[in-house]
Write a protein that holds these residues in place. Structure first.
Motif, mmCIF file in Angstrom:
data_model
loop_
_atom_site.group_PDB
_atom_site.id
_atom_site.type_symbol
_atom_site.label_atom_id
_atom_site.label_comp_id
_atom_site.label_asym_id
_atom_site.label_seq_id
_atom_site.Cartn_x
_atom_site.Cartn_y
_atom_site.Cartn_z
ATOM 1 N N UNK A 154 46.008 34.480 -30.351
ATOM 2 C CA UNK A 154 46.066 35.945 -30.307
ATOM 3 C C UNK A 154 45.969 36.435 -28.865
ATOM 4 N N UNK A 155 45.080 35.778 -28.102
ATOM 5 C CA UNK A 155 44.926 36.137 -26.690
ATOM 6 C C UNK A 155 46.239 35.935 -25.932
ATOM 7 N N UNK A 157 49.197 35.952 -27.216
ATOM 8 C CA UNK A 157 50.186 36.926 -27.667
ATOM 9 C C UNK A 157 50.005 38.251 -26.940
ATOM 10 N N UNK A 158 48.728 38.669 -26.766
ATOM 11 C CA UNK A 158 48.472 39.922 -26.043
ATOM 12 C C UNK A 158 48.955 39.799 -24.602
ATOM 13 N N UNK A 161 52.740 40.049 -24.514
ATOM 14 C CA UNK A 161 53.229 41.430 -24.649
ATOM 15 C C UNK A 161 52.993 42.203 -23.357
#
Lengths: 172, 150
Positions: A154-155, A157-158, A161
């Motif tokens: 998740x980290x 992915x952030x 982005x």
């Protein structure tokens, strides 16, 4: 571990292209290749759960979210080459169904799971971890390294982005 | 928060004002009871971030940024990640990484199962702020058309 090194080089090249290119669509596609290579790297390192999570989060969520949110800038061609496109789609559906058939034959039958390690979790889980929710006891105690990996996904992915959607350095 | 020109209509705003606190509370409940009932850090974090996204959709972006802006979201995400690894590393003092060294307590109680509720809270911080930040970035991105200045 040669395949892992090839994947790492591939990921570095993809990330450089994603950061350096000027076209947003190319950047997003290069980001997708980085995610796919990371998923394959997890698979090489014998962590299939993480590979699935990586595939879902990085490729599907990030790419589809970016594609859906900024539909103005990205070109989307529906005309021309319809024969080739349909042929490719049909070939991929055929390949997928063939592999799926052979995979399904190796799975245990529905309703008769092979309880090897899961039986231990079911019988010892409440005593060893004290959590009544067995899913939580597996996710956060027995397989906590997987959860650490998923939080890292998740980290990443952030960060991905942030890197694609940055304001600094973009050409007007 | 009550600028009639921003955001959606009055009906949506009224319903949002009634429900958004309950959504946030439900997310906190899911996180804190993750070891007793179905749920946990990931699901609860998504619900918590959805309550802020709900404000953002109904009242416009400025109203949501008064409550949480990108800096706070980034801070909470890093805090969640560091908290998770720190709790895992404390276990190394008496054994190995990810050792659940607290007392297990009685089953079906809120304060049971050692470190698992703390892990859930750390993950919920991380998931909630990470998801909120992705949505912020994707909503705020406005690409100038050709010949138009930003």
């Amino acid at each position: 571990m040669l395949e892992l090194q090839i994947l790492l080089v591939f990921m570095i090249i993809g990330a450089l292209i994603a950061v350096k290119t000027k076209d947003l669509l190319s950047s997003v596609i290069a980001l997708g290749t980085v995610g796919l290579a990371l998923s394959l790297a997890f698979l090489v390192l014998k962590s299939p759960d993480l590979a699935i999570a990586q595939l879902v989060v990085e490729i599907l969520c990030v790419i589809i979210l970016i594609r859906a949110t900024i539909r103005k800038d990205l070109p989307f061609s529906t005309s021309g080459r319809w024969f080739v496109n349909t042929l490719i789609v049909l070939v991929f559906i055929g390949v997928f169904l063939t592999f799926g058939y052979f995979c399904m034959k190796d799975l245990p039958r529905f309703g008769e799971p092979e309880m090897r390690i899961a039986q231990t979790f079911l019988s010892m889980g409440l005593k060893e971890t004290g959590a009544t929710n067995l899913v939580t006891s597996v996710v956060l105690d027995y397989r906590a390294y997987d959860t650490l990996g998923e939080a890292t996904i998740l980290f990443t992915a952030v960060i991905a982005v942030l890197a694609v959607m940055r304001r600094v350095g973009r050409k007007k | 928060m009550d600028d009639p020109k921003k955001g959606m209509t009055l009906i949506v705003k009224t319903i949002t004002r009634l429900t958004v606190g309950l959504i946030l509370l439900f997310g906190i409940y899911i996180v804190s009871h993750g070891h007793v009932s179905p749920g946990g850090g990931f699901a609860g974090g998504v619900i918590i971030s959805l309550s802020f996204i709900h404000i953002m959709l109904a009242f416009g972006e400025e109203a949501a940024f008064k409550k949480v802006n990108q800096g706070i979201a980034s801070l909470f995400e890093s805090f969640g990640a560091i908290l998770f690894i720190t709790i895992a590393a404390i276990g190394m003092g008496s054994g190995y990484f990810f050792l659940n060294f607290l007392r297990k307590g009685e089953p079906f109680k809120l304060f049971s199962s050692g470190l698992i509720p703390l892990y859930n809270i750390a993950i919920s911080f991380k998931v909630a702020s990470g998801l909120f930040m992705i949505v912020i970035l994707l909503m705020l991105l406005k690409i100038p058309k050709k010949g138009e200045k930003q």
